[in-house]
Design a protein around this motif. Sequence first.
Motif, PDB file in Angstrom:
ATOM      1  N   PRO A 306       0.801  -1.232   0.000  1.00  0.00           N
ATOM      2  CA  PRO A 306       0.000   0.000   0.000  1.00  0.00           C
ATOM      3  C   PRO A 306       0.832   1.280   0.000  1.00  0.00           C
ATOM      4  CG  PRO A 306      -0.796  -1.568   1.649  1.00  0.00           C
ATOM      5  CD  PRO A 306       0.532  -2.064   1.190  1.00  0.00           C
ATOM      6  N   ILE A 307       2.089   1.228   0.443  1.00  0.00           N
ATOM      7  CA  ILE A 307       2.893   2.452   0.532  1.00  0.00           C
ATOM      8  C   ILE A 307       4.139   2.403  -0.347  1.00  0.00           C
ATOM      9  CG2 ILE A 307       2.082   2.980   2.862  1.00  0.00           C
ATOM     10  CD1 ILE A 307       4.845   2.007   3.874  1.00  0.00           C
ATOM     11  N   ARG A 308       4.289   1.335  -1.142  1.00  0.00           N
ATOM     12  CA  ARG A 308       5.499   1.190  -1.962  1.00  0.00           C
ATOM     13  C   ARG A 308       5.699   2.384  -2.891  1.00  0.00           C
ATOM     14  NH1 ARG A 308       9.603  -1.929  -1.091  1.00  0.00           N
ATOM     15  NH2 ARG A 308       8.449  -3.889  -1.133  1.00  0.00           N
ATOM     16  N   ALA A 309       4.634   2.871  -3.498  1.00  0.00           N
ATOM     17  CA  ALA A 309       4.764   4.014  -4.411  1.00  0.00           C
ATOM     18  C   ALA A 309       5.298   5.238  -3.679  1.00  0.00           C
ATOM     19  CB  ALA A 309       3.418   4.321  -5.063  1.00  0.00           C
ATOM     20  N   ASP A 310       4.797   5.494  -2.489  1.00  0.00           N
ATOM     21  CA  ASP A 310       5.268   6.647  -1.704  1.00  0.00           C
ATOM     22  C   ASP A 310       6.720   6.461  -1.282  1.00  0.00           C
ATOM     23  OD1 ASP A 310       2.829   7.902  -1.907  1.00  0.00           O
ATOM     24  OD2 ASP A 310       2.082   7.134   0.013  1.00  0.00           O
ATOM     25  N   LEU A 311       7.089   5.247  -0.910  1.00  0.00           N
ATOM     26  CA  LEU A 311       8.467   4.984  -0.482  1.00  0.00           C
ATOM     27  C   LEU A 311       9.448   5.261  -1.616  1.00  0.00           C
ATOM     28  CD1 LEU A 311       8.053   1.624   1.497  1.00  0.00           C
ATOM     29  CD2 LEU A 311       8.245   3.928   2.439  1.00  0.00           C
ATOM     30  N   LEU A 312       9.116   4.784  -2.811  1.00  0.00           N
ATOM     31  CA  LEU A 312      10.011   4.984  -3.949  1.00  0.00           C
ATOM     32  C   LEU A 312      10.045   6.449  -4.375  1.00  0.00           C
ATOM     33  CD1 LEU A 312       9.169   1.792  -6.033  1.00  0.00           C
ATOM     34  CD2 LEU A 312      11.340   2.309  -4.913  1.00  0.00           C
ATOM     35  N   ALA A 313       8.889   7.099  -4.397  1.00  0.00           N
ATOM     36  CA  ALA A 313       8.845   8.508  -4.781  1.00  0.00           C
ATOM     37  C   ALA A 313       9.681   9.357  -3.826  1.00  0.00           C
ATOM     38  CB  ALA A 313       7.399   9.003  -4.799  1.00  0.00           C
ATOM     39  N   GLU A 314       9.622   9.031  -2.554  1.00  0.00           N
ATOM     40  CA  GLU A 314      10.392   9.765  -1.546  1.00  0.00           C
ATOM     41  C   GLU A 314      11.889   9.652  -1.817  1.00  0.00           C
ATOM     42  OE1 GLU A 314       9.350  10.145   3.040  1.00  0.00           O
ATOM     43  OE2 GLU A 314      10.406   8.265   2.630  1.00  0.00           O
ATOM     44  N   GLN A 315      12.347   8.477  -2.233  1.00  0.00           N
ATOM     45  CA  GLN A 315      13.764   8.282  -2.529  1.00  0.00           C
ATOM     46  C   GLN A 315      14.163   8.972  -3.829  1.00  0.00           C
ATOM     47  OE1 GLN A 315      16.027   6.823  -0.396  1.00  0.00           O
ATOM     48  NE2 GLN A 315      14.242   6.877   0.947  1.00  0.00           N
ATOM     49  N   VAL A 316      13.351   8.836  -4.865  1.00  0.00           N
ATOM     50  CA  VAL A 316      13.689   9.433  -6.164  1.00  0.00           C
ATOM     51  C   VAL A 316      13.737  10.956  -6.069  1.00  0.00           C
ATOM     52  CG1 VAL A 316      12.896   9.738  -8.552  1.00  0.00           C
ATOM     53  CG2 VAL A 316      12.837   7.468  -7.485  1.00  0.00           C
ATOM     54  N   ARG A 317      12.848  11.534  -5.248  1.00  0.00           N
ATOM     55  CA  ARG A 317      12.829  13.000  -5.092  1.00  0.00           C
ATOM     56  C   ARG A 317      14.102  13.545  -4.475  1.00  0.00           C
ATOM     57  NH1 ARG A 317       7.171  12.457  -3.807  1.00  0.00           N
ATOM     58  NH2 ARG A 317       7.702  12.331  -1.585  1.00  0.00           N
ATOM     59  N   LEU A 318      14.885  12.700  -3.816  1.00  0.00           N
ATOM     60  CA  LEU A 318      16.161  13.151  -3.257  1.00  0.00           C
ATOM     61  C   LEU A 318      17.149  13.524  -4.369  1.00  0.00           C
ATOM     62  CD1 LEU A 318      16.669  10.533  -0.400  1.00  0.00           C
ATOM     63  CD2 LEU A 318      15.937  12.909  -0.158  1.00  0.00           C
ATOM     64  N   ASN A 319      16.855  13.089  -5.589  1.00  0.00           N
ATOM     65  CA  ASN A 319      17.689  13.361  -6.765  1.00  0.00           C
ATOM     66  C   ASN A 319      19.133  12.915  -6.544  1.00  0.00           C
ATOM     67  OD1 ASN A 319      18.157  14.117  -9.379  1.00  0.00           O
ATOM     68  ND2 ASN A 319      18.297  16.316  -8.959  1.00  0.00           N
ATOM     69  N   ASP A 320      19.263  11.694  -6.050  1.00  0.00           N
ATOM     70  CA  ASP A 320      20.558  11.018  -5.973  1.00  0.00           C
ATOM     71  C   ASP A 320      20.447   9.846  -6.954  1.00  0.00           C
ATOM     72  OD1 ASP A 320      22.853   9.602  -5.395  1.00  0.00           O
ATOM     73  OD2 ASP A 320      22.565   9.590  -3.215  1.00  0.00           O
ATOM     74  N   PRO A 321      20.641  10.122  -8.252  1.00  0.00           N
ATOM     75  CA  PRO A 321      20.323   9.115  -9.270  1.00  0.00           C
ATOM     76  C   PRO A 321      21.048   7.792  -9.092  1.00  0.00           C
ATOM     77  CG  PRO A 321      20.708  11.261 -10.274  1.00  0.00           C
ATOM     78  CD  PRO A 321      21.130  11.373  -8.844  1.00  0.00           C
ATOM     79  N   GLY A 345      12.327   5.548 -14.825  1.00  0.00           N
ATOM     80  CA  GLY A 345      12.207   6.674 -15.734  1.00  0.00           C
ATOM     81  C   GLY A 345      12.329   8.007 -15.023  1.00  0.00           C
ATOM     82  N   GLU A 346      11.733   8.130 -13.837  1.00  0.00           N
ATOM     83  CA  GLU A 346      11.811   9.372 -13.067  1.00  0.00           C
ATOM     84  C   GLU A 346      13.244   9.671 -12.644  1.00  0.00           C
ATOM     85  OE1 GLU A 346       8.738  11.592 -11.852  1.00  0.00           O
ATOM     86  OE2 GLU A 346       9.012  10.897 -13.909  1.00  0.00           O
ATOM     87  N   ALA A 347      13.998   8.644 -12.274  1.00  0.00           N
ATOM     88  CA  ALA A 347      15.396   8.842 -11.891  1.00  0.00           C
ATOM     89  C   ALA A 347      16.209   9.381 -13.063  1.00  0.00           C
ATOM     90  CB  ALA A 347      15.997   7.538 -11.374  1.00  0.00           C
ATOM     91  N   TYR A 348      15.971   8.823 -14.252  1.00  0.00           N
ATOM     92  CA  TYR A 348      16.670   9.330 -15.441  1.00  0.00           C
ATOM     93  C   TYR A 348      16.225  10.755 -15.772  1.00  0.00           C
ATOM     94  CZ  TYR A 348      18.592   4.716 -16.613  1.00  0.00           C
ATOM     95  OH  TYR A 348      19.296   3.537 -16.603  1.00  0.00           O
ATOM     96  N   ARG A 349      14.938  11.016 -15.665  1.00  0.00           N
ATOM     97  CA  ARG A 349      14.426  12.355 -15.980  1.00  0.00           C
ATOM     98  C   ARG A 349      15.053  13.411 -15.078  1.00  0.00           C
ATOM     99  NH1 ARG A 349      10.675  15.723 -13.963  1.00  0.00           N
ATOM    100  NH2 ARG A 349       9.982  14.197 -12.398  1.00  0.00           N
ATOM    101  N   LEU A 350      15.153  13.120 -13.790  1.00  0.00           N
ATOM    102  CA  LEU A 350      15.733  14.071 -12.848  1.00  0.00           C
ATOM    103  C   LEU A 350      17.236  14.218 -13.053  1.00  0.00           C
ATOM    104  CD1 LEU A 350      13.743  13.145  -9.622  1.00  0.00           C
ATOM    105  CD2 LEU A 350      13.549  15.253 -10.950  1.00  0.00           C
ATOM    106  N   ARG A 351      17.910  13.128 -13.432  1.00  0.00           N
ATOM    107  CA  ARG A 351      19.350  13.229 -13.655  1.00  0.00           C
ATOM    108  C   ARG A 351      19.640  14.125 -14.861  1.00  0.00           C
ATOM    109  NH1 ARG A 351      23.088   7.963 -14.545  1.00  0.00           N
ATOM    110  NH2 ARG A 351      22.067   7.980 -16.599  1.00  0.00           N
ATOM    111  N   ASP A 352      18.887  13.933 -15.935  1.00  0.00           N
ATOM    112  CA  ASP A 352      18.914  14.821 -17.092  1.00  0.00           C
ATOM    113  C   ASP A 352      20.304  14.965 -17.711  1.00  0.00           C
ATOM    114  OD1 ASP A 352      17.705  16.439 -18.986  1.00  0.00           O
ATOM    115  OD2 ASP A 352      18.024  18.288 -17.831  1.00  0.00           O
TER     116      ASP A 352
END
Length: 420
Positions: A306-321, A345-352
């Motif tokens: 139930p919280i996996r999406a939030d857990l991953l989003a929280e890590q990706v938002r740190l922008n440590d690709p 995909g979000e990790a790659y997008r943020l790394r840019d």
Amino acid sequence: MTAMTVVSRRGFVAGGACACAFHGGSAAAADARIAPASMTALAPPGFRPTDTDERGIWHASERLEEEVSSSELLVKSPAVQRYAKDVVDRVMGDRARETRVYVVHDPDFNASMAPNGMMLVHTGLLARMRDEAQFAAILGHECGHYLRRHSLQQWRDTKTKSAIMAFVQAGAAIGAGVTAGIGGDGRSWIDLADSINGSLALSMLRFGRDQEREADAYGVKLIDTAGYPPEAAGEVWAQLIAERRASAAARRKKYRDRSAGALSTHPANALRLADLSASSRELRDVVVTGRRYDACKARWNDAMAPIRADLLAEQVRLNDPGASLYLVNALAGDGWTGLLRYNEGEAYRLRDEAGDAARASAAYAQAVALTDAPAEAWRAHGYALLKQGQGAAGKDALSRYLAARPAANDAGMVRFTLAQ
């Protein structure tokens, strides 16, 4: 209450990981592994403090717990909160009633336990665990600190250091006054005192190396007794080292084990991994009739779903690709999901970096090809297609996003895009 409030107050109350410890004797003696079998609790079940020092830290812990229990930082999932408490109960055995567990939003890999039995579990810890046994290994380590009453030892050390700090500051003030009286600059005295007291303050926040080794040994013993494979503790540290190496490599930096320095009070990560592995083998060699080990992977996955999406989003938002991509790929060892591909995909997008737009687009396309793709993957896929000039396909993907999330915060913006 903010995350910093919890962490800073927890640092003084419940301790953490040490920063300034020096040990006499040979390095071999100081770094000797502690046998799990030697670990026993230093207080009986149902213990209540009578000593003045310990009553003081219990009172401070209880006040902090009052704040934590009503904090906006708490994960708003009773099921997740219950699950974390159930795992702690299994680890603590007949002392389970002494603990309360609070899962809080914080992306750091961390957990802590106050001397009154309050445990904080950070979402950053949940994000990185592969199964219940690994989760139990970290909680067992914190229970080891609790059962060995390390907070009391650290509190008394803190009192001594506080007295030293006051003495240093008073001496500096006198020295500064004398220097100023003869026409000199008294600021150097204050700078010296601040430097000394800064180092002392750091050491007040965290447990020492010997205490960390005791907690490691006790934690492995606890999870072994609870029926979790004892090697789970070593697996966690192997994963953490690999993640930090990946993070450093992505930043084109050389990996350095910060815990290996003279000022660190955590055992060096490589040594810690070796000790935990040796302890798990030692426990495995002890034959206990009827004992069966189970990492409880399926139960872990069900609890985190139930919280996996939030857990991953929280890590990706740190922008440590480097760390994010390591985590996503490690979790994909059990099979790729739409959620994992989307976060890739979000990790790659943020790394840019060069080529990352194409990598992100490919990941989004792979995500929506899976039946469990999150709605956000359709949105990302749609915008990627529009950038590639595929208007019809892009709008179709965005329409699928709106169908799944009609009340999303960005729904108006997406509708505007579709109207163009």
